[in-house]
Design a protein around this motif. Structure first.
Motif, PDB file in Angstrom:
ATOM      1  N   ARG A  58     -95.474  30.632 -39.701  1.00  0.00           N
ATOM      2  CA  ARG A  58     -95.950  29.832 -38.572  1.00  0.00           C
ATOM      3  C   ARG A  58     -97.219  29.073 -38.940  1.00  0.00           C
ATOM      4  NH1 ARG A  58     -96.347  32.672 -32.816  1.00  0.00           N
ATOM      5  NH2 ARG A  58     -94.111  32.725 -33.254  1.00  0.00           N
ATOM      6  N   GLU A  59     -98.151  29.763 -39.623  1.00  0.00           N
ATOM      7  CA  GLU A  59     -99.376  29.084 -40.048  1.00  0.00           C
ATOM      8  C   GLU A  59     -99.064  27.962 -41.035  1.00  0.00           C
ATOM      9  OE1 GLU A  59     -98.857  32.289 -39.820  1.00  0.00           O
ATOM     10  OE2 GLU A  59    -100.688  33.459 -39.499  1.00  0.00           O
ATOM     11  N   LEU A  60     -98.080  28.226 -41.909  1.00  0.00           N
ATOM     12  CA  LEU A  60     -97.696  27.212 -42.888  1.00  0.00           C
ATOM     13  C   LEU A  60     -97.052  26.009 -42.194  1.00  0.00           C
ATOM     14  CD1 LEU A  60     -97.681  26.687 -45.931  1.00  0.00           C
ATOM     15  CD2 LEU A  60     -95.428  27.748 -46.043  1.00  0.00           C
ATOM     16  N   ALA A  61     -96.266  26.277 -41.153  1.00  0.00           N
ATOM     17  CA  ALA A  61     -95.638  25.188 -40.410  1.00  0.00           C
ATOM     18  C   ALA A  61     -96.682  24.346 -39.689  1.00  0.00           C
ATOM     19  CB  ALA A  61     -94.629  25.752 -39.414  1.00  0.00           C
ATOM     20  N   THR A  62     -97.733  25.001 -39.210  1.00  0.00           N
ATOM     21  CA  THR A  62     -98.811  24.265 -38.545  1.00  0.00           C
ATOM     22  C   THR A  62     -99.470  23.279 -39.500  1.00  0.00           C
ATOM     23  OG1 THR A  62     -99.219  26.164 -37.098  1.00  0.00           O
ATOM     24  CG2 THR A  62    -100.970  24.519 -37.260  1.00  0.00           C
ATOM     25  N   ALA A  63     -99.500  23.655 -40.790  1.00  0.00           N
ATOM     26  CA  ALA A  63    -100.112  22.780 -41.793  1.00  0.00           C
ATOM     27  C   ALA A  63     -99.326  21.489 -41.981  1.00  0.00           C
ATOM     28  CB  ALA A  63    -100.233  23.522 -43.122  1.00  0.00           C
ATOM     29  N   LEU A  64     -98.071  21.451 -41.514  1.00  0.00           N
ATOM     30  CA  LEU A  64     -97.292  20.214 -41.600  1.00  0.00           C
ATOM     31  C   LEU A  64     -97.885  19.115 -40.719  1.00  0.00           C
ATOM     32  CD1 LEU A  64     -93.651  21.667 -41.472  1.00  0.00           C
ATOM     33  CD2 LEU A  64     -94.714  20.525 -43.425  1.00  0.00           C
ATOM     34  N   LYS A  65     -98.753  19.517 -39.777  1.00  0.00           N
ATOM     35  CA  LYS A  65     -99.375  18.543 -38.870  1.00  0.00           C
ATOM     36  C   LYS A  65    -100.858  18.358 -39.177  1.00  0.00           C
ATOM     37  CE  LYS A  65     -97.775  20.952 -35.371  1.00  0.00           C
ATOM     38  NZ  LYS A  65     -97.455  21.403 -33.990  1.00  0.00           N
ATOM     39  N   ALA A  86     -87.908  29.187 -44.414  1.00  0.00           N
ATOM     40  CA  ALA A  86     -88.457  28.089 -43.613  1.00  0.00           C
ATOM     41  C   ALA A  86     -87.535  27.645 -42.489  1.00  0.00           C
ATOM     42  CB  ALA A  86     -88.763  26.901 -44.522  1.00  0.00           C
ATOM     43  N   LEU A  87     -86.355  28.249 -42.356  1.00  0.00           N
ATOM     44  CA  LEU A  87     -85.382  27.811 -41.355  1.00  0.00           C
ATOM     45  C   LEU A  87     -85.932  27.746 -39.929  1.00  0.00           C
ATOM     46  CD1 LEU A  87     -81.990  29.451 -42.422  1.00  0.00           C
ATOM     47  CD2 LEU A  87     -82.501  27.028 -42.174  1.00  0.00           C
ATOM     48  N   PRO A  88     -86.749  28.711 -39.492  1.00  0.00           N
ATOM     49  CA  PRO A  88     -87.227  28.641 -38.100  1.00  0.00           C
ATOM     50  C   PRO A  88     -88.013  27.379 -37.774  1.00  0.00           C
ATOM     51  CG  PRO A  88     -87.597  30.832 -39.025  1.00  0.00           C
ATOM     52  CD  PRO A  88     -87.182  29.950 -40.155  1.00  0.00           C
ATOM     53  N   HIS A  89     -88.498  26.699 -38.799  1.00  0.00           N
ATOM     54  CA  HIS A  89     -89.326  25.516 -38.557  1.00  0.00           C
ATOM     55  C   HIS A  89     -88.687  24.253 -39.126  1.00  0.00           C
ATOM     56  CE1 HIS A  89     -92.523  28.054 -37.008  1.00  0.00           C
ATOM     57  NE2 HIS A  89     -92.335  28.847 -38.046  1.00  0.00           N
ATOM     58  N   ALA A  90     -87.347  24.245 -39.186  1.00  0.00           N
ATOM     59  CA  ALA A  90     -86.641  23.060 -39.680  1.00  0.00           C
ATOM     60  C   ALA A  90     -86.905  21.850 -38.790  1.00  0.00           C
ATOM     61  CB  ALA A  90     -85.141  23.346 -39.753  1.00  0.00           C
ATOM     62  N   GLY A  91     -87.138  22.094 -37.504  1.00  0.00           N
ATOM     63  CA  GLY A  91     -87.423  20.992 -36.591  1.00  0.00           C
ATOM     64  C   GLY A  91     -88.704  20.262 -36.953  1.00  0.00           C
ATOM     65  N   LEU A  92     -89.728  21.022 -37.368  1.00  0.00           N
ATOM     66  CA  LEU A  92     -90.983  20.394 -37.786  1.00  0.00           C
ATOM     67  C   LEU A  92     -90.785  19.595 -39.073  1.00  0.00           C
ATOM     68  CD1 LEU A  92     -93.597  23.214 -37.050  1.00  0.00           C
ATOM     69  CD2 LEU A  92     -93.362  21.014 -35.889  1.00  0.00           C
ATOM     70  N   LEU A  93     -89.928  20.108 -39.956  1.00  0.00           N
ATOM     71  CA  LEU A  93     -89.629  19.365 -41.186  1.00  0.00           C
ATOM     72  C   LEU A  93     -88.917  18.055 -40.852  1.00  0.00           C
ATOM     73  CD1 LEU A  93     -88.442  22.324 -43.429  1.00  0.00           C
ATOM     74  CD2 LEU A  93     -90.462  20.903 -43.830  1.00  0.00           C
ATOM     75  N   ALA A  94     -88.002  18.113 -39.876  1.00  0.00           N
ATOM     76  CA  ALA A  94     -87.309  16.895 -39.459  1.00  0.00           C
ATOM     77  C   ALA A  94     -88.302  15.879 -38.903  1.00  0.00           C
ATOM     78  CB  ALA A  94     -86.244  17.230 -38.416  1.00  0.00           C
ATOM     79  N   ALA A  95     -89.295  16.366 -38.152  1.00  0.00           N
ATOM     80  CA  ALA A  95     -90.322  15.465 -37.625  1.00  0.00           C
ATOM     81  C   ALA A  95     -91.161  14.874 -38.755  1.00  0.00           C
ATOM     82  CB  ALA A  95     -91.210  16.214 -36.637  1.00  0.00           C
ATOM     83  N   SER A  96     -91.334  15.650 -39.835  1.00  0.00           N
ATOM     84  CA  SER A  96     -92.127  15.173 -40.973  1.00  0.00           C
ATOM     85  C   SER A  96     -91.435  14.050 -41.734  1.00  0.00           C
ATOM     86  CB  SER A  96     -92.425  16.336 -41.926  1.00  0.00           C
ATOM     87  OG  SER A  96     -93.245  17.303 -41.299  1.00  0.00           O
TER      88      SER A  96
END
Length: 406
Positions: A58-65, A86-96
């Motif tokens: 989750r902290e790593l996914a936050t770093a995408l922003k 990383a599957l739970p945060h695939a949506g954030l990757l799509a936004a990236s």
């Protein structure tokens, strides 16, 4: 002593796990550091830790922003290295994929590509990435469609077809590969726009793109018939042997709908490549009785020096049925072939033809060294009118009795 050794090994393994957990927690804490370089380095190191980094995804996914592009890129790269974690945060990757930095977009597309089928819900974002200004991003997005399965590629086939004219050859290759993976699902919905794009791709400077486009048209089947002319042209004139082969094989898949181009396809029977000639013969077999005008060409190939070609030609002639009658004398010469499969096919052809010359040729097959050839010939002669030639009636009777006893 063995118990002590095992206990030490377990203790050491637990220590290693505790050390990894402590290190991962420290790196996750460093993601909130005030220095962007520290945050970027922490993200990269977490990506290298694999499943040990899962509690801190989750902290790593936050770093995408993060406000810093280097940190966002490092976080996206970490997600790429972590794979399924990383599957739970695939949506954030799509936004990236819409990030202002091309490195971030590329890493995000790569991470989604590695997720394969699991990234299918985000196919829409990847479809938009196919129009990215960076060729590497477009290539990675097209590759992702090839990994996600036929469903995603089918829904976005129109965009992938547009990519077949991309200025970058690698993108065109990846798009063609994705369309090929979805070709079976494309068949019921493939319209003119799709097949026209594929036909145009057969003029590509890259032979891999040309050949793959031909394979997709073949997989689409009879729906690709309006663009079969492009396949015929490739079959005859392409300088690459593989392209000519797959183009001829695509015409086989189109089947009877390729009849308007059958005269040109016949020229491929004289190609210098055995593979091309084999594919062309198979195409005639798929066309069936409508290929009768070129039955003589197929009959001559039954006497070719190449065994695979003789077998294929004999098999194709069987699909002509009674339409092969004008060439029965030439076909009968193949009864002297060394290969038993060719002889069996010839007997089947002559039995289907049933013309005046067939009984005499079939009577000769009664003395064949192969029992199945003799049996097929005897059964064929019984069905013909008259059932056998007068001077062979005694031989036929013996054969029938012997085969029935066995």
């Amino acid at each position: 002593s063995h118990l002590c050794v095992n206990s030490c090994l377990v203790w050491r393994k637990n220590c290693d796990m505790w050390n990894l957990a402590f290190r991962a927690a420290s790196l996750a804490e460093a993601l909130r550091d005030g220095n962007a370089r520290v945050r970027a380095a922490a993200a990269r190191e977490l990506g290298k830790m694999g499943y040990a980094a899962a509690p801190h995804i989750r902290e790593l996914a936050t770093a995408l922003k993060d406000v810093d592009a280097l940190v966002r890129w490092s976080a996206a790269e970490a997600h790429l290295m972590l794979g399924d974690v990383a599957l739970p945060h695939a949506g954030l990757l799509a936004a990236s994929l819409r990030d202002s930095d091309e490195g971030v977009r590329l890493a995000a597309a790569g991470a989604l590509r590695c997720m394969g089928h699991s990234a299918a819900p985000y196919a829409g974002a990847l479809a938009q990435a196919l129009g990215d200004s960076d060729a590497c991003v477009r290539w990675t997005a097209a590759e992702a469609f090839g990994m996600m399965g036929s469903g995603a590629a089918t829904r976005h086939a129109e965009v992938l077809a547009v990519c077949l004219s991309d200025p970058d050859a690698a993108v065109r290759r990846a798009a063609a590969k994705a369309l090929l993976a979805a070709a079976g699902a494309l068949q019921p919905m493939c319209g003119g726009a799709h097949t026209k794009g594929l036909a145009q791709a057969m003029q590509d400077e890259d032979p891999w793109v040309r050949g793959t486009a031909a394979q997709v048209l073949g997989a689409v089947g009879s729906d690709a018939a309006p663009d079969a002319a492009a396949l015929v042209q490739a079959t005859l004139s392409d300088k690459d042997v593989w392209v000519r082969t797959v183009a001829a094989d695509a015409l086989r898949s189109i089947g009877p709908a390729a009849v308007p181009h059958i005269a040109v396809l016949a020229d491929a029977l004289a190609d210098e490549s055995l593979d091309v000639r084999m594919a062309a013969v198979a195409a005639f077999g798929a066309i069936g009785p409508l290929a009768a005008p070129h039955g003589a060409d197929l009959a001559r190939l039954c006497l070719d020096s190449e065994l695979p070609l003789r077998r294929a030609a004999a098999s194709a002639l069987r699909t002509l049925g009674a339409a092969a009658a004008p060439h029965s004398s030439l076909i009968a010469e193949a009864l002297a072939d060394d290969d038993v499969r060719v002889r069996r096919s010839v007997v089947a052809i002559l039995a289907a033809v049933g013309d005046a010359a067939s009984p005499r040729a079939l009577a000769l097959a009664l003395r064949d060294s192969d029992a199945r050839v003799r049996r097929a010939a005897s059964k064929a002669l019984q069905r013909l009118e008259p059932p056998a030639l007068p001077h062979e009636s005694e031989v036929l009777g013996d054969i029938v009795r012997r085969e029935s006893d066995s």
